[in-house]
Scaffold this active site. Sequence first.
Site, PDB file in Angstrom:
ATOM      1  CG  HIS A 176      -1.136  -7.466  -1.704  1.00  0.00           C
ATOM      2  ND1 HIS A 176      -2.299  -7.570  -2.306  1.00  0.00           N
ATOM      3  CD2 HIS A 176      -1.180  -5.989  -1.099  1.00  0.00           C
ATOM      4  CE1 HIS A 176      -2.895  -6.328  -1.335  1.00  0.00           C
ATOM      5  NE2 HIS A 176      -2.617  -5.103  -0.958  1.00  0.00           N
ATOM      6  CG  ASP A 187       4.017 -15.754  -7.463  1.00  0.00           C
ATOM      7  OD1 ASP A 187       3.751 -14.882  -6.677  1.00  0.00           O
ATOM      8  OD2 ASP A 187       4.526 -15.916  -8.190  1.00  0.00           O
ATOM      9  CD  GLU A 210       1.610  -5.994   2.233  1.00  0.00           C
ATOM     10  OE1 GLU A 210       0.675  -6.909   3.097  1.00  0.00           O
ATOM     11  OE2 GLU A 210       0.891  -4.497   1.419  1.00  0.00           O
ATOM     12  CG  ASP A 219      -0.497   0.571   2.305  1.00  0.00           C
ATOM     13  OD1 ASP A 219       0.560  -0.560   2.813  1.00  0.00           O
ATOM     14  OD2 ASP A 219      -0.639   1.744   2.913  1.00  0.00           O
TER      15      ASP A 219
END
Length: 584
Positions: free
Chosen positions: A512, A557, A566, A190
């Site tokens: 991610h 994956d 992530e 993020d």
Amino acid sequence: MGTTQSLLVGRVLTFAFLFFIVQVGIGPLAFAQTATTSIKVDQVGYLPDAPKIALLSASGSNPQNFLIKRTKDNSVAFQGKLSSAVHDPNSGDDVQAADFSGLREPGRYYVDVPSIGRSWNFEIGPNIYSRAYKMAMLGFYGQRCGTAVDLGPEFPGYKHPACHLKGEFHPSSGKSGERDNVGGWHDAGDYGRYVVNSGISTGSLLWAWELYGSKLKDIKLHSPESGNGTPDILNEARWNLEWMLKMQDDDGGVWQKQTSTHFSGFVMPEDDKLPSEVIGTGSEPYKSTCATADLAAVAAIAARVYKPYDPKFSERNWDAARKAWQWTEKNPNVAFKNPAGISTGEYGDSDCRDERIWAAAELWRTSGDAAYSDFFLKNYADFQPKLDAPAAEGWREVAPMGLWSYALANRKGSDASAIAAIRKSSIDVAKRIAQRTEADPYRVSLVAKDYIWGSNGVAASYGLQLLVANAFSPDPAFVNAAEDNLHYLLGRNTFSLSWVTQLGEHPYRYPHHRPSGADKNEEPWPGLLSGGPNAGRQDAVLAALPKDLPPARVYADDQGSYASNEIAINWQAALVFLLAGSLQ
Ligand SMILES: [Zn+2]
């Protein structure tokens, strides 16, 4: 790519492409793609004088012999006998070892096991980890916020314009209005920035410098500041430090984080238009103790590390560290919880004593001021059991950094018995970890309970812990076990997967990570460590895996598996430390 559906299309196309080149069978790539995942090697390679072990799990067959062949002409460089198979309960695999430690000749090789197949290519050489180190540091550069990023000619297309330029104070911070927003690394997949996780991450990089600076100082990274007279690892760490310093309020306290109110979609950073908010606790004193003590610790390290390169910056850090410490004395345990309306990562921690221990040790190490040592000595013994193993979440439990720093500093006026006790615990634990690692079928320090969120970070942190013990008392067994954890991360694992993007011939591909998901590049952004297997299964992808999977196999994956795939700066930093310690 940006959705699971287009991701799947991408994968189908990739498989079709691989099928095509295998069929045509031309070029070195085609050779590499015929490797079997049954044979597991460190896809970067092995140091010439280090133990060299490849692993094999070929259920049902029981091969006896292996060959090491030169990639360039398939000639045999070494041959040996495989060990008998040992069952590994963590992965469910029956594992045989191929020991080719006797092969020291630098070059590019693969393992050939007749009737089973061949491995991915790897190298033997003294400089093999240099590129891996640079790529792991490039991973940090790619996370820079508030500036345009371009990974340069080796990775064309990996770039974006300046992002997140609008910053403001959220009402929970006790302030209002806009503020300068440049600096810091995006924390993970993020775009948030969090002081607590920045603390352990930046601290680990600065520690890598303090322990291995002589090996790192001349390594040029792809960095806009490169050539400015400061070593590039310090240039990169400073990018985040500058942001951390901005998170300090005038009273010395430090706000917990700067994120949007909720996570953005899978868009490029410059397309995330949600305002970046400085977020506090929502009531007096608005700042949190763990964040403030983490800044105190890191700024105290920075004060000594940057002194020869930029005395003014060193002073700024010292002032910040001192003021932050004073704030924690007045506010010894202000915990943080997400205020109403905020749903980004919390990095919540109800006990900030370990952060204060770390801060006290670093302030003492930098200044020699007895007040810090006194606090440390009154409190450290409670945390000695924490030296037993890396914390499941390294950002939450930083006492080991404090204890090690006090002992490593060994300043005049230190308490000799405290240092002796910390050294003894550290060395005893490292011996146990090293023995266990050598006996483990996959030769990794992880035990069943370590396969949690960020288990790859735990493996890297075992490496850090072993290397710190080696600094106390040099022991090849500690170094070998540290390297074993690196080998695990770079391909010697049940999936035969390198867990660093674009490193090795068979790396994972679907982190991610918003830029990797949102951009037009076929491959993900390079140099990023995956979180790794996680028996906690906190996402839908992992929850859908077969129920009886052993812990080391609970991994996908898949971009959607934020709980196992992530990327994050804290485990990235432990990887950098481990690679820095492995440079020759
Ligand atoms: Zn940004």
